[in-house]
Design a protein around this motif. Sequence first.
Motif, PDB file in Angstrom:
ATOM      1  N   THR A  85      30.405 -58.806 -45.651  1.00  0.00           N
ATOM      2  CA  THR A  85      31.308 -58.115 -46.563  1.00  0.00           C
ATOM      3  C   THR A  85      30.551 -57.521 -47.744  1.00  0.00           C
TER       4      THR A  85
ATOM      5  N   CYS B 237      29.147 -54.457 -46.484  1.00  0.00           N
ATOM      6  CA  CYS B 237      30.236 -53.490 -46.297  1.00  0.00           C
ATOM      7  C   CYS B 237      30.605 -52.834 -47.620  1.00  0.00           C
TER       8      CYS B 237
ATOM      9  N   THR C 252      30.351 -48.909 -48.345  1.00  0.00           N
ATOM     10  CA  THR C 252      31.569 -48.174 -48.718  1.00  0.00           C
ATOM     11  C   THR C 252      31.410 -47.510 -50.075  1.00  0.00           C
TER      12      THR C 252
ATOM     13  N   THR D 202      37.478 -55.323 -44.975  1.00  0.00           N
ATOM     14  CA  THR D 202      37.010 -54.333 -43.998  1.00  0.00           C
ATOM     15  C   THR D 202      38.129 -53.359 -43.652  1.00  0.00           C
TER      16      THR D 202
ATOM     17  N   CYS E 135      38.223 -50.991 -46.578  1.00  0.00           N
ATOM     18  CA  CYS E 135      37.125 -50.020 -46.530  1.00  0.00           C
ATOM     19  C   CYS E 135      37.360 -48.975 -45.444  1.00  0.00           C
ATOM     20  N   SER E 136      37.885 -49.405 -44.304  1.00  0.00           N
ATOM     21  CA  SER E 136      38.193 -48.448 -43.233  1.00  0.00           C
ATOM     22  C   SER E 136      39.259 -47.461 -43.677  1.00  0.00           C
TER      23      SER E 136
END
Length: 563
Positions: A104, A107, A111, A153, A156-157
């Motif tokens: 994370t 990530c 991001t 996640t 972020c997506s």
Amino acid sequence: MQFGQIRQSSALNPGKILLLVLLYSLLWFGTLNYRHLIPSDEGRYAEMAREMLVTGDWITPRYNGYKYFEKPPLQIWATAAAFQAFGIGDWQARLWTALTGFLTILCIGFTGARIYNARAGWLGALVLASSPMWVIAGHFNSLDMGLSAFLVTALCSLLFAQSSENKTLSRNWMWACWACMALATLSKGVIGIAIPAMVFVVYSISAWDWKIWKRLYLISGIALYLAITAPWFALVARRNPEFLEFFFIHEHLQRFTQDDHSRTGPIYYFIPLLLIGFLPWIAQIPSSIAQAWRERRGYFSPSWLLVCWFLVILGFFSISHSKLPGYIIPIFPALAMLVGNCLDRNLGLINSLSKSWQLQTLGFAMLGFVGFFFLSAIGQQARPDEIEAYTQYTHWVIAALIALIGFNLFAFVQSKRKGLASITSFASGFFLCAIIAGTGHEVLGRAVSGIDLANQVKASIPKNANIYSVRILDHTVPFYLGRTMVMVEFPDELEFGVNQEPDLWIPSLDAFKVRWNEDQSAYALMVPEQYLELQKTGLPMQELGRDSRRVIVKHPDAVSFSQ
């Protein structure tokens, strides 16, 4: 990540960044096996995974041999797989938590680099990597980190999907978002989709951005979500008809609206946890939110979505009747991206920081010095048998304070000309402080872990012998013994399980005495006070081993052996 952009202000080069990431990962994963598991979450979820592996039943979760439907099984599956691959042990039990927490952080960096710039992404990752509550949660075997990782996640997506001008990429990222919400649901329940939904509604209203609803791919997204989540729910409900009512009514609706779980707290319960958990970066939160408010506009605003994420989660759990510290862990990654963007703005093009930052570094260095005056308070409430352990823990606290002071002073020196390096040093000090203090907890946690008692008796208990748990549910001894126990009189959180299979437990102490006299190969776990009480009744027992909190006895006719 666009590492080349980070050089714009004499910043860290890619080689140094990769070296720091490597060193961080070594410390992050290298400390997993130092501590033994402690009650209750760590022992519970490790034991559930062990039982799943031993029984081969990957559908119906069990704890101490009883049906346990409080949470979905994704983390139990992952931990059982780790046990299968690497053997049963402490670091294997924490591997899923540590892995999801670490990924994370990466990530968030990725991001932040995409929606802001490379330096903001690096700073966001630094912020999260040094947040005390994130560091501690990443080394603690509970469900909150896995849930947080998939929720973040999904967030972020969503940011990628809504920021992309390519329809195909936008659709694919939204599918990734739906898939992550499904995995979050399999991690801890419907909160995995409820939180993103609430955030989305609040964002749409506050930003007055309604067109975003057309870009969610609702039909295909819901189909993907159900394809991932529905199979287990259908299978477990088919095998256990009692599952659906318990899981959705008792564990979700009643947990939020009623006080039955004894996890209540005032509405400000999470504010101190936020302050402590995000301590190094608290000063940057107001300006980060203000900056996001100014960037709010009629079309998609990533920063404002992050603010909504933070406020909705904090508000939702604050009004809930069920409160535990880990519930707010998902807010820290969103705050980290906001603060990373704010710090990037503060650095500007001259890579220099203001006097307020210098005061911040000096302030925390002074706070570290003040900590030395409170060392004597450590262990004031310790029991006589714990005094030595608290004395040893004081040495770990001293090491943590030295790291905090040293890196903050170094950050102060760097702040005028090497702003990014100053922030990196500042973050390193807090990470080391948290990892040292958390790892050193082993000297305190070992006494409650049950490992020493298990080592005393494990080789002496035959594999086919019954072990009774008398008026106690111990969350670590079954794992370290590698054995389940028959509950006696006090089922604790296993009440639902024993009600479903009443023949697997003993409902009263009197019934236990009868069973004990009949089962001459029996063993039992209890607290020392219970042992003394049963001795006074003349119940035939022979002590096999004990620690400061528990004692294991056997029937005098039981045959012990060493393997």
